[in-house]
Scaffold this motif. Structure first.
Motif, PDB file in Angstrom:
ATOM      1  N   UNK A   1      -2.690 123.767 -79.485  1.00 19.17           N
ATOM      2  CA  UNK A   1      -1.354 123.669 -80.080  1.00 19.17           C
ATOM      3  C   UNK A   1      -0.347 124.421 -79.207  1.00 19.17           C
ATOM      4  N   UNK A   2       0.712 123.722 -78.809  1.00 14.91           N
ATOM      5  CA  UNK A   2       1.732 124.303 -77.932  1.00 14.91           C
ATOM      6  C   UNK A   2       2.820 124.986 -78.770  1.00 14.91           C
ATOM      7  N   UNK A   3       3.656 125.741 -78.110  1.00 12.78           N
ATOM      8  CA  UNK A   3       4.767 126.425 -78.780  1.00 12.78           C
ATOM      9  C   UNK A   3       6.015 125.551 -78.859  1.00 12.78           C
ATOM     10  N   UNK A   4       5.896 124.299 -78.436  1.00 14.03           N
ATOM     11  CA  UNK A   4       7.035 123.376 -78.446  1.00 14.03           C
ATOM     12  C   UNK A   4       7.372 122.944 -79.869  1.00 14.03           C
TER      13      UNK A   4
ATOM     14  N   UNK B   1       9.280 127.731 -79.465  1.00 15.50           N
ATOM     15  CA  UNK B   1       9.294 128.724 -80.538  1.00 15.50           C
ATOM     16  C   UNK B   1       8.066 129.618 -80.359  1.00 15.50           C
ATOM     17  N   UNK B   2       8.321 130.846 -80.014  1.00 17.39           N
ATOM     18  CA  UNK B   2       7.241 131.771 -79.674  1.00 17.39           C
ATOM     19  C   UNK B   2       6.157 131.804 -80.764  1.00 17.39           C
ATOM     20  N   UNK B   3       4.930 131.639 -80.327  1.00 15.83           N
ATOM     21  CA  UNK B   3       3.751 131.747 -81.200  1.00 15.83           C
ATOM     22  C   UNK B   3       3.588 130.566 -82.165  1.00 15.83           C
ATOM     23  N   UNK B   4       4.418 129.536 -82.038  1.00  8.08           N
ATOM     24  CA  UNK B   4       4.324 128.393 -82.953  1.00  8.08           C
ATOM     25  C   UNK B   4       2.946 127.740 -82.889  1.00  8.08           C
ATOM     26  N   UNK B   5       2.373 127.638 -81.680  1.00  5.59           N
ATOM     27  CA  UNK B   5       1.076 127.010 -81.533  1.00  5.59           C
ATOM     28  C   UNK B   5      -0.002 127.712 -82.332  1.00  5.59           C
ATOM     29  N   UNK B   6       0.045 129.046 -82.327  1.00  8.48           N
ATOM     30  CA  UNK B   6      -0.941 129.827 -83.086  1.00  8.48           C
ATOM     31  C   UNK B   6      -0.734 129.610 -84.582  1.00  8.48           C
ATOM     32  N   UNK B   7       0.521 129.679 -85.031  1.00  2.14           N
ATOM     33  CA  UNK B   7       0.832 129.502 -86.454  1.00  2.14           C
ATOM     34  C   UNK B   7       0.355 128.127 -86.936  1.00  2.14           C
TER      35      UNK B   7
END
Length: 235
Positions: A25-28, A40-46
């Motif tokens: 999952x990317x932060x895009x 969006x910082x950390x979006x991929x992790x969330x």
């Protein structure tokens, strides 16, 4: 990380073994069929963590998905599916494109829910499909579409229940399906990028509509984090 075999707006697909792939999952964050894009910082992790929790919840309720486990905090191990390029949308409460396309007012309740199909095609702005289109393009048969609809209804029951326990209301969501042998199972992701969630008391938005409507990335990220935090407490 293994060999990159595919990439979309928000995820990368890597080979893993003969039966599985890795979804990173990317932060895009995007809107308008990719016309608007930000990081969006950390979006991929969330989103990876949100998807994992929901997929596990669906599996526990007898709904088959491609989820196998987590490779790392932003990468999911998934069954290798032959994905169908169709978004299946279930609507409980009217918002978004349906109120622009049809004489339906924002906030109207659909009982039973409405299910719609859209071809994944950004250049044509994801046109709507019916059973005849699905069969013409050899995407799925009418019988398969009926199976998909029964899965959508079951997912809706499970998701609505858990989201209400969080104090929110599920307006709509979209799923994608893929073939595993002769079976159609849920693939892709289930995150705030792919569902609309509101606070029923205040109407506050917690999903990607915040980004679509021009809210700053900090506000969007805080909503995604709040949703994940509450989800972790109830599943």
């Amino acid at each position: 990380m293994e060999t990159l075999i595919g990439e979309g707006k928000t995820k990368q697909v890597f080979s893993y073994d003969s039966d599985h792939v890795l979804l990173r999952f990317k932060d895009t964050i995007t809107a308008g069929d990719g016309a608007k894009v930000n990081i969006m910082e950390n979006k991929g992790v969330i989103n990876a963590q949100t998807s994992a929790l929901i997929f596990r919840l669906l599996e526990r309720n007898g709904i088959r998905t491609h989820y196998v486990g987590m490779y790392d905090e932003r990468t999911m191990i998934a069954k290798k599916l032959k994905m169908i390029p169709v978004e299946v949308v279930l609507r409980n409460i009217a918002t978004g494109s349906i109120v622009k396309r049809l004489p339906i007012k924002e906030g109207e309740i659909f009982d039973p829910p409405i299910i719609e199909y859209f071809l994944k095609d950004d250049s044509r702005h994801d046109p709507m499909l019916n059973y005849y289109h699905l069969e013409y393009f050899k995407l799925m048969s009418r019988k398969e579409a009926e199976v998909v609809e029964s899965v959508m209804m079951r997912v809706n029951e499970v998701l609505r229940d858990i989201i209400r326990k969080m104090g929110f209301e599920l307006y709509d969501f979209k799923l994608e399906f893929g073939r595993l042998g002769n079976e159609l199972i849920v693939g892709d992701e289930i995150t705030l990028d792919s569902m609309r969630v509101r606070d029923p008391k205040t109407g506050r938005i917690l999903d990607k509509d915040l980004y679509r409507k021009g809210y700053d990335l900090k506000t969007v990220k805080e909503a995604y984090e709040e949703f994940l935090s509450k989800l972790e407490k109830v599943v």
